[in-house]
Design a protein around this motif. Structure first.
Motif: not given
Lengths: 375, 265
Positions: A39-46
């Motif tokens: 969930e954290h990387l879903a927010r941060e990567l884009p």
């Protein structure tokens, strides 16, 4: 190097470590107790130009990583036991094709669907040996949120440097414990050796050196296959020498790096009367036990393994030479204890302290009690 | 004289490994003619991804291109990983019916649902050829195979229709006997965004021809004669093979949608 302190759970620290290490591709499938990483990387990567995709299952996740890695990405995914089982297929292909990628397994209780999200340490042998065929990969295990950050960076760098999949074996207690984490402004980033059109992309005379990895779309005519292949990548489906050469080199590539891959902490081993060898959340409890016993004048030496494969044998052997007995606390029916018995090789008795079920942690008092008993 | 498609092939690995009468050569020809007509003078901008099975050997090692040859059924997720990180590359998956609609069937449906920007070429020989002619997901009902000695008790998957229903931008089915139509379908698919699927029914003389008691040429003729335009098709799939276009849309592909989400941040 300047750094800031943050208050993070193990899972969030791990995701932040991945970002610091330059991870720019994540494909995964939700499963507790690992989902916060996703969930954290879903927010941060884009936001950072990276790619995030929720896959249809964990098999797809790991193969998406393989494709992305060949396309030049620094790729990572996170899962837990049942998903980790599904990823073994892709991990085997990644070993054979020398594809850098990182798989995080936040251990819960199995087998089967076990007790979902409850802490366990039963995946140790699977992390090492879950694939068919002769193969090695690298396994790291964090004990704290700080370790989650630091080992995420180390895992990505090791994967890129050695062209090998790396498993980061966390557990539910480490993943969900919130702690202070020192986050450096910048971390070291190792890069894979680029292929410049010379030399074989799947062979190296010195097995310790990973072959250069060709990029796609640059006219190299990359021939990548999960089947047995020669240095150029050509498939050889029956030649015994080609197979032996390849699997031996892949084996040695990891094994011959065992000393520099070893991340180990030794606490009070000099002068210890009893020893503990532990990893993950069990190691935290062991350090607590050491403090309790110190107050009583009992000298406990603790070896904390943060690399679980290749196994750092030296510190275990040295401990076994010094102490009267070794206790191995595990949230499983006993897997690490088998290693310790093998390495101790009769130098001292080795006792398993097993606790499994309900996600109940090992407590320092339980380890201290066992140490008093075998002292 | 050099064959006009030779520049796309690794000539040093020829002749290929396929059985006499195999349809893989016909499908390869249609693919490369379409590539040439699309204006690509080499395969430098292409990445071919394949899994396991005879059709997976069409690109690897025969095409002079980057080829990733992975596990059985896993070509599509691997290809998605390549495409999302390097969207400028033309990513093509080639595989059989067992590989793509059987063990990889879940990935196929979800790739179509995502409208992932791939061209998937499925060579449907109706059986598991490489392993000895066992029943597959596209085997006609009633056909005896080495694992259905009393006839296939199950019904075949209408893969092109499934992919179209799942949301592919383009889906078409032809047979290896329809060389020109197959080439046109691949050419159309190469020029589109999103998920594109071309199914080529193809003869497997070694593993299917024997069961049907058909020599290679009659087997190819049988495929051609069973093929009927899909809007005229009557009877069950397998007795007849409906051919034609199953999906023809131009919706934004996954690459474009994800790119939009990045820009908005």
């Amino acid at each position: 190097m300047p750094s800031q302190e943050r208050f993070l759970s193990g899972n969030l620290a791990l995701a932040e470590g991945a970002l610091a290490a330059g991870v720019d591709f994540y494909a995964g499938y939700p499963i507790t107790p690992s989902s916060e990483i996703m969930e954290h990387l879903a927010r941060e990567l884009p936001k950072r130009g990276g790619t995030f995709l929720q896959a249809e299952d964990e098999i797809a996740s790991v193969f998406m990583l393989i494709g992305a890695s060949w396309a030049g990405a620094r790729a990572l995914t996170a899962t837990s036991g049942p998903g980790f089982s599904l990823m073994q297929e892709g991990l085997g292909i990644a070993v054979m094709t020398e594809t850098p990628l990182v798989v995080v397994d936040v251990m819960r209780l199995g087998p089967g669907t076990g007790q979902a999200s409850k802490a366990g340490q039963g995946d140790l042998m699977q992390a090492r040996w879950g694939r068919h065929g002769d193969q090695h990969l690298v396994v790291y295990a964090p004990t704290s949120a700080q370790d989650c950050f630091d080992l995420a960076v180390r895992a990505v760098n090791t994967a890129e440097r050695l062209r090998v999949p790396v498993v980061l074996l966390s557990d539910e207690l480490v993943a969900h414990t919130w702690e202070r984490v020192r986050v450096p402004e910048r971390v070291e980033r190792a890069e894979r050796t680029p292929f410049l059109g010379k030399g074989p992309p799947f062979h190296s005379d010195d097995p310790r050196v990973a072959p250069p990895m060709p990029a796609l779309g640059e006219g190299h005519g990359v021939l990548m296959t999960g089947s047995t292949h020669d240095g150029r990548g050509r498939r050889f489906t029956s030649d015994p020498a080609v197979h032996r050469t390849l699997v031996t080199r892949l084996w040695d590539k990891v094994h011959l790096h065992r000393d520099d891959l070893a991340v180990v902490e030794e606490h009070g081993v000099e002068g210890a009367e009893v020893g503990v060898v532990a990893y993950g959340s069990a190691a935290r409890a062991a350090l607590g036990a050491r403090e309790l016993l110190q107050a009583e004048g009992v000298r406990l030496g603790v070896v904390v393994l943060k690399t679980l494969w290749p196994l750092p044998e030296g510190p275990i052997r040295r401990l076994a030479e010094r102490v009267r007995a070794i206790v191995v606390p595990e949230l499983s029916l006993g897997q690490l204890v088998l290693d310790v018995e093998r390495v101790a090789a009769g130098r001292c008795p080795v006792h398993l302290l097993s606790k499994v079920g309900g996600g109940v942690p090992l407590y320092p008092s339980e380890i201290a009690a066992q140490v008093r008993e075998v002292r | 004289m050099r064959h006009p498609l030779a520049p796309y092939l690794r000539e040093e690995v020829l002749p290929g490994p396929f059985c006499p009468g195999c349809g893989n050569g016909l499908v390869l020809g249609a693919l490369l003619r379409a590539v040439a007509r699309a204006g690509y003078t080499s395969l430098r901008d292409f990445v071919f991804v394949s899994g396991i099975g005879c059709a997976a050997w069409i690109p690897s090692p025969h095409l002079k291109a980057d080829t990733l040859h992975v596990a059985h059924g896993r070509a599509i997720p691997t290809a998605i990983g390549v495409k999302l990180h390097r969207p400028e590359l033309q990513v093509v998956v080639v595989g059989g019916d067992g590989d793509l609609a059987g063990i990889g069937g879940g990935h196929l449906v979800h790739a179509a649902r995502r409208n992932a920007d791939l061209l998937v070429l499925m060579v449907n020989n109706l059986v598991y050829g490489m392993t000895g002619g066992q029943v597959g997901p596209a085997t006609p009902h009633g056909l005896p195979t080495s694992t259905t000695p009393y006839g296939n008790p199950e019904r075949p998957l209408d893969t092109s229709a499934v992919v179209a229903a799942a949301g592919a931008n383009y889906a078409a089915r032809w047979t290896a006997a329809h060389g020109k139509a197959l080439e046109e379908a691949i050419l159309t698919a190469l020029g589109r965004r999103g998920f594109r699927f071309v199914e080529a029914l193809s003869p497997c003389p070694g593993r299917l021809g024997g069961r049907l008691k058909l020599e290679p040429a009659p087997l190819l003729r049988w495929l051609r004669d069973q093929a009927v335009p899909r809007d005229e098709a009557v009877g069950t799939l397998g007795e007849r093979f409906p051919v034609g276009v199953y999906a023809d849309r131009d919706e934004p592909g996954l690459v474009e949608v994800l790119r939009g989400q990045r820009v908005e941040r």
